[in-house]
Design an enzyme around this catalytic site. Structure first.
Site, PDB file in Angstrom:
ATOM      1  N   GLU A   9       0.845  -1.194   0.000  1.00  0.00           N
ATOM      2  CA  GLU A   9       0.000   0.000   0.000  1.00  0.00           C
ATOM      3  C   GLU A   9       0.875   1.237   0.000  1.00  0.00           C
ATOM      4  O   GLU A   9       1.981   1.222   0.556  1.00  0.00           O
ATOM      5  CB  GLU A   9      -0.895   0.019   1.242  1.00  0.00           C
ATOM      6  N   LYS A  46       2.129   4.799   1.273  1.00  0.00           N
ATOM      7  CA  LYS A  46       2.185   5.436   2.594  1.00  0.00           C
ATOM      8  C   LYS A  46       1.880   6.917   2.417  1.00  0.00           C
ATOM      9  O   LYS A  46       2.744   7.699   2.007  1.00  0.00           O
ATOM     10  CB  LYS A  46       3.563   5.230   3.224  1.00  0.00           C
ATOM     11  N   ASP A  83       1.068  10.753   3.398  1.00  0.00           N
ATOM     12  CA  ASP A  83       1.681  11.631   4.395  1.00  0.00           C
ATOM     13  C   ASP A  83       0.637  12.610   4.918  1.00  0.00           C
ATOM     14  O   ASP A  83       0.371  13.648   4.299  1.00  0.00           O
ATOM     15  CB  ASP A  83       2.859  12.377   3.758  1.00  0.00           C
ATOM     16  N   TYR A 140      -7.048   2.390   5.866  1.00  0.00           N
ATOM     17  CA  TYR A 140      -6.151   1.285   5.501  1.00  0.00           C
ATOM     18  C   TYR A 140      -6.110   0.107   6.470  1.00  0.00           C
ATOM     19  O   TYR A 140      -5.525  -0.924   6.143  1.00  0.00           O
ATOM     20  CB  TYR A 140      -4.728   1.797   5.293  1.00  0.00           C
ATOM     21  N   LYS A 166      10.748   3.692   2.740  1.00  0.00           N
ATOM     22  CA  LYS A 166      10.697   5.135   2.517  1.00  0.00           C
ATOM     23  C   LYS A 166      11.420   5.487   1.215  1.00  0.00           C
ATOM     24  O   LYS A 166      12.550   5.043   0.985  1.00  0.00           O
ATOM     25  CB  LYS A 166      11.349   5.884   3.688  1.00  0.00           C
ATOM     26  N   CYS A 196      31.959  20.412  29.074  1.00  0.00           N
ATOM     27  CA  CYS A 196      30.505  20.559  28.957  1.00  0.00           C
ATOM     28  C   CYS A 196      30.143  22.023  28.687  1.00  0.00           C
ATOM     29  O   CYS A 196      30.613  22.914  29.409  1.00  0.00           O
ATOM     30  CB  CYS A 196      29.829  20.087  30.239  1.00  0.00           C
ATOM     31  N   CYS A 254      28.099  23.209  32.157  1.00  0.00           N
ATOM     32  CA  CYS A 254      28.674  23.258  33.514  1.00  0.00           C
ATOM     33  C   CYS A 254      30.206  23.243  33.496  1.00  0.00           C
ATOM     34  O   CYS A 254      30.835  23.262  34.564  1.00  0.00           O
ATOM     35  CB  CYS A 254      28.142  22.107  34.357  1.00  0.00           C
ATOM     36  N   CYS A 287      28.958  14.257  29.641  1.00  0.00           N
ATOM     37  CA  CYS A 287      29.286  15.079  30.801  1.00  0.00           C
ATOM     38  C   CYS A 287      29.018  14.222  32.038  1.00  0.00           C
ATOM     39  O   CYS A 287      27.877  13.795  32.261  1.00  0.00           O
ATOM     40  CB  CYS A 287      28.423  16.337  30.832  1.00  0.00           C
ATOM     41  N   CYS A 346      24.716  19.157  36.608  1.00  0.00           N
ATOM     42  CA  CYS A 346      24.572  19.744  35.274  1.00  0.00           C
ATOM     43  C   CYS A 346      23.077  19.965  35.010  1.00  0.00           C
ATOM     44  O   CYS A 346      22.305  19.005  34.895  1.00  0.00           O
ATOM     45  CB  CYS A 346      25.180  18.809  34.222  1.00  0.00           C
TER      46      CYS A 346
END
Length: 666
Positions: A110, A112, A114, A221, A308, A402, A405, A420, A426
């Site tokens: 089938e 697809k 969107d 569907y 896809k 990081c 922090c 980190c 943090c």
């Protein structure tokens, strides 16, 4: 003819014209004649309200105002689909399918589409409920808005089940989308970005009469429910057409993976001739019996996969690379791009994944880069246009500390990402963990969202998720945009979350690598949080499907003194950190160490109930027959090759009654 009979005749005529025009693309009367009949019906209904019918064609013009859309739990979960991007992916999927089911396998292919996923509920042939996909477990009820879509039948015809759900996609055809945008430009408003987002946004408009003005369509569907008397996907599609639903005619039954490839190749070219957006092909195992045997993973059916189509690509300038800190401390580099249109949306940022990816593509600030949407959802950089690289360009130096922090980053052997290690200090990690804790699949705290969590942390009201349970209304009322009712909802939502079952609480704790499925396995095996906390790596690895990486992470989590204190606080606040006595009473170790393969159709219990009985009594479910299989539970229509294989391996084959006697004796 009586007034009631006149009204009924007009309704039947208008419903039939609607069906022929919006589903079959057949026009039997002019728009003017249709409008005149509709006006006559409206006048008659206004004069005779005693004959009111919620599903009258006159109600398709809308007019209902919905301020808040109720959240509704789906009777049958709406799963995601696993994606594939190559023929190799499909071949690997086919091999997994054939390993698990017996005999020849056919597939339904089938397109697809969107759009926005929807689930429609019909009872006695009447539309009673329309719910958005949401998170797959629950969504928003949008029935009033869906009733304005002409291709959605309000009442069904033919021989339909007493009650069922049918799933589909709400789409906005290109012609209608373009016309809407022409009208918006003409009055000086911004045009809509793309049909998919416009269709999705339409479902949540508060005024259904505004939805009625939009030329939305509903393409169906999948039918789900009990006692459907349908044996296959392709049969279900035809039944849906017979009952009055708009089902795309592109769907095709094929008998080999080569036929699947042929379908894909045809539509990869011809999809551009379609009136709707489409981004791929969905391949489903056709037989419902085979689908039942294949079952589901935690997120998707094993019997279906989406292929896809190749994503659209564009090029743009990479202006800057910045770095984000996730709830686990993982550092994600982000490309900040010159805004560019891609697959109907404006893309400004793209993930660069990790240091290795940056080095592999030699990505640098100032580069012209090629961007595509992975699966047409998440933008990613796939290459650099080296011909346009500035002469003074310098290689990217990955950060060492990081960005939040300033703690020195670490990178474990075999890990792609930097982390980190400042777990408790943090701020993005703290906020991220609490946001995960309150999420729908975890504690699902009503009235508390991600922005409010950040506000609570930044205001110093909470430092970890256990602090949520000591918040008072007086604490939260002074927060920005926090009204009296919102504060009540938040505090009530926190209180109600104490009823969430143990496996979701364990998932909510945010232990690295412990997702929904792993949390369920740990809870089932250990039953109490204290038992998990005291478990060694060896104890954990002995649990079904728990590997060394997960075991190390769980041990490390519970070795933290701060985490142990938080767990004790959660216990004190009354959260469920052990299996309930009621659930424990239904569990035994009678089948411990035994592996069962379940195959065929059962008369006295459903396949899912049978599997639950095996697991409740300590047994394991195997996906295919092997030397590790202890028993095969054989229902009606089990394939002969499975029985032959079981007998060749000396595996005892149980009937449904044999198994029930075995369990009841325990």
């Amino acid at each position: 003819m009586t007034i009631e009979a006149q009204i009924k005749q007009l309704r039947d005529e208008l419903n039939d014209y609607n069906y022929k025009y919006y589903v079959l693309d057949q026009s039997e009367i002019s728009d003017f004649e249709f409008d005149m009949k509709l006006k006559t019906l409206q006048d008659l209904e206004a004069k005779h309200p005693e004959f009111y019918d919620v599903n009258s064609p006159t109600n398709r013009v809308g007019g209902t105002i919905t301020k808040n859309f109720n959240t509704v739990v789906h009777d049958y979960r709406m799963y995601s689909l696993d994606n594939s991007y190559s023929k190799d992916d499909l071949l690997a999927w086919e091999q997994r399918v054939k390993k698990m089911v017996d005999g020849d396998v056919s597939y339904t292919c089938e397109l697809k589409y969107d759009g926005a996923s929807i689930s429609l509920t019909y009872e006695n042939g009447v539309l009673t409920k329309a719910v958005t996909r949401g998170d797959g477990v629950q969504g928003d009820e949008v029935t009033s808005n869906i009733k304005t879509i002409k291709s959605v039948p309000l009442t069904l015809k033919g021989d339909f089940p007493e009650k069922f759900d049918i799933r589909g996609e709400i789409v906005l055809p290109f012609d209608g989308f373009n016309k809407m945008n022409e009208e918006r430009i003409e009055i000086g408003e911004e045009p809509y970005r793309n049909p998919r987002n416009t269709a999705s946004g339409s479902l949540k408009l508060q005024d259904s009469s505004e939805v009625a003005k939009r030329p939305l369509e509903c393409l169906l569907y999948t039918i789900v429910g009990r006692n459907l008397n349908i044996q296959s996907q392709i049969e279900g599609l035809q039944k849906a057409r017979d009952w009055g639903f708009k089902v795309p005619n592109a769907a095709k039954l094929v008998h080999s993976i080569d036929d699947v490839f042929e379908f894909i190749e045809y539509w990869d070219v011809h999809r551009h001739d379609l009136p709707y957006e489409t981004d791929g092909v969905v391949i489903k195992v056709n037989s419902f019996q085979h689908q039942e045997e294949l079952g589901y993973t935690a997120k998707a059916p094993r019997w279906a996969i989406a292929y896809k189509f190749k994503a659209e690509q564009v090029s743009t300038r990479l202006n800057e690379i910045t770095y984000q800190v996730g709830r686990t401390g993982a550092i994600t580099p982000v490309a900040n791009l010159e805004p560019v249109e891609l697959a109907g949306t404006t893309v400004k940022r793209a993930s660069l994944h990790n240091a290795d990816q940056i080095a592999k593509l030699d990505i640098r600030e100032g580069d012209e880069v090629f961007v595509e949407k992975g699966g047409e959802i998440i933008p990613k950089i796939i290459a650099v246009d080296l011909t346009q690289r500035p002469s003074d360009s310098k290689p990217t130096e990955y950060i060492t500390h990081c960005p939040e922090c300033n703690t020195a980053l670490v990178r474990q052997d075999g890990e792609a990402q930097h982390y980190c290690p400042n777990y408790n200090g943090c701020k993005p990690q703290i906020i991220g963990r609490i946001q995960h804790f309150i999420s729908r699949k975890a504690m699902d705290i009503d009235g508390l969202g991600g922005e409010t969590v950040a506000l609570l942390v930044n205001e110093g009201l909470i430092c970890n998720y256990s602090d949520l349970y000591q918040l008072t209304k007086a604490d939260v009322l002074p927060l920005e945009r926090m009204a009296e009712k919102s504060a009540d909802n938040l505090i009530n939502g926190i209180e109600q979350s104490k009823q969430v079952p143990f496996e979701r609480v364990l998932y909510a704790l945010g232990i690295r690598y412990v997702g929904e499925t792993v949390a369920k396995k740990l809870v089932k095996h250990f039953k109490y949080v204290d038992a998990i906390a005291e478990a060694t790596e060896e104890d954990l690895v002995n649990v079904d499907e728990i590997g060394v990486k997960i075991a190390k992470s769980v041990v490390a989590f519970f070795q933290s003194e701060e985490n142990r204190l938080i767990i004790e606080r959660l216990k004190g606040f009354g959260l469920r950190l052990e299996i309930s006595e009621e659930a424990l009473a239904n569990q035994t170790d009678t089948l411990a160490g035994k592996v069962f393969v379940v195959s065929g159709v059962f008369a006295r219990v459903s396949r899912d109930e049978l599997k639950k009985m095996i697991e409740d009594n300590g047994g394991k479910i195997g996906s295919s027959i092997s030397s590790k299989t202890s028993f095969v539970v054989a229902g009606d229509k089990m394939g002969p090759s499975k029985r032959t294989k079981a007998e060749a391996l000396g595996i005892h084959v149980l009937t449904e009654d044999d198994f029930l006697i075995m369990v009841n004796k325990s």
